[in-house]
Scaffold this active site. Structure first.
Site, PDB file in Angstrom:
ATOM      1  N   HIS A 115      10.298  -5.763   0.250  1.00 16.46           N
ATOM      2  CA  HIS A 115      10.981  -7.010  -0.118  1.00 16.46           C
ATOM      3  C   HIS A 115      10.918  -7.232  -1.627  1.00 16.46           C
ATOM      4  O   HIS A 115      11.940  -7.464  -2.284  1.00 16.46           O
ATOM      5  CB  HIS A 115      10.315  -8.178   0.622  1.00 16.46           C
ATOM      6  CG  HIS A 115      10.975  -9.497   0.383  1.00 16.46           C
ATOM      7  ND1 HIS A 115      11.736 -10.138   1.333  1.00 16.46           N
ATOM      8  CD2 HIS A 115      10.980 -10.322  -0.700  1.00 16.46           C
ATOM      9  CE1 HIS A 115      12.187 -11.280   0.848  1.00 16.46           C
ATOM     10  NE2 HIS A 115      11.733 -11.412  -0.390  1.00 16.46           N
ATOM     11  N   GLU A 116       9.712  -7.148  -2.180  1.00 18.70           N
ATOM     12  CA  GLU A 116       9.555  -7.396  -3.621  1.00 18.70           C
ATOM     13  C   GLU A 116      10.121  -6.251  -4.460  1.00 18.70           C
ATOM     14  O   GLU A 116      10.695  -6.480  -5.525  1.00 18.70           O
ATOM     15  CB  GLU A 116       8.077  -7.637  -3.957  1.00 18.70           C
ATOM     16  CG  GLU A 116       7.461  -8.838  -3.262  1.00 18.70           C
ATOM     17  CD  GLU A 116       8.227 -10.123  -3.513  1.00 18.70           C
ATOM     18  OE1 GLU A 116       8.792 -10.291  -4.618  1.00 18.70           O
ATOM     19  OE2 GLU A 116       8.279 -10.971  -2.598  1.00 18.70           O
ATOM     20  N   HIS A 129      13.854  -6.802  -4.840  1.00 16.10           N
ATOM     21  CA  HIS A 129      14.149  -7.775  -5.900  1.00 16.10           C
ATOM     22  C   HIS A 129      14.082  -7.098  -7.271  1.00 16.10           C
ATOM     23  O   HIS A 129      14.988  -7.250  -8.110  1.00 16.10           O
ATOM     24  CB  HIS A 129      13.131  -8.919  -5.874  1.00 16.10           C
ATOM     25  CG  HIS A 129      13.335  -9.906  -4.777  1.00 16.10           C
ATOM     26  ND1 HIS A 129      14.558 -10.445  -4.457  1.00 16.10           N
ATOM     27  CD2 HIS A 129      12.445 -10.502  -3.932  1.00 16.10           C
ATOM     28  CE1 HIS A 129      14.423 -11.304  -3.458  1.00 16.10           C
ATOM     29  NE2 HIS A 129      13.144 -11.352  -3.114  1.00 16.10           N
TER      30      HIS A 129
END
Length: 214
Positions: free
Chosen positions: A26-27, A30
């Site tokens: 997820h990170e 980003h």
């Protein structure tokens, strides 16, 4: 010990593995999309990596095991490095939840095809948890409440003047978010969303895989 956890001791290994994978991707998503749009901030701070150590927040990880919700370390983004801040901002915010959606789809696919080839029970339970928790993270992070990704997307969709107004009230929005998540209000606000959307997403996977491979 089990009474202090949001999950059973039997589920705990699967939850921990799933969270490490889910939070890390997820990170990273980003950071990667921000980097592709010209922002080196996350890369310069060592966040453009799949090493979980750089993404997991100790308190946020412990809380999700105890309270059922938590967080990873937010990826730093400098919008001034984007040529088109609004479009890039939307895509950067969307990248995180989409990564969880992709992981959930992969987990469903593995379970779908494992019916014919057979798979040890440990891995069946693991991929079931991968499917469920990543769908939860996908839906949860798209809620339009600060500090979630869904709120950041709304910020970039509205006009600059509206964005300024939203920023002024953001601190109250975060407080409201915590009240909704921590208190019994959760049962009447967020829980109904999950009870409708989560089964719909999984049913969508089932329909797609049955259509393509059934």
């Amino acid at each position: 010990m089990e009474r202090f956890l949001a999950f059973s001791l039997q589920e705990l290994p699967f939850v921990i593995i799933t969270l490490v994978v889910a939070f890390t991707f997820h990170e990273f998503a980003h950071a990667y999309v921000a980097y592709k749009f010209g922002d080196d901030t996350a890369k310069d701070q060592g966040r453009l990596t799949l090493n979980p150590v750089h993404h997991l927040d100790p308190i946020g990880t412990i809380l999700i095991l105890i309270a059922g919700f938590g967080w990873a370390r937010p990826v730093p983004v400098n919008r001034r490095n984007f040529q088109n801040p609004r479009l890039a901002g939307i895509l950067v915010s969307l990248a995180g939840p989409l990564s969880n959606f992709v992981i959930a789809a992969i987990a469903y696919g593995i379970l779908f095809f494992s019916v014919d080839v057979g798979m040890p029970p440990f891995f069946i339970d693991l991929f079931k948890m991968m499917l469920w928790l990543n769908v939860v993270l996908f839906v949860f992070n798209l809620l339009p409440l600060p500090p979630l990704d869904g709120y950041r997307i709304i910020e970039d969709l509205v006009s600059p003047s509206t964005r300024i107004k939203l920023t002024q009230y953001e601190q109250f929005g975060t407080l409201i978010f915590l009240i909704i998540v921590i208190t019994p209000l959760y049962q009447y606000t967020i829980q109904p969303i999950f009870s409708i959307i989560l089964p719909a997403v999984i049913q969508g996977f089932d329909t797609v895989f049955m259509t393509l491979f059934g």
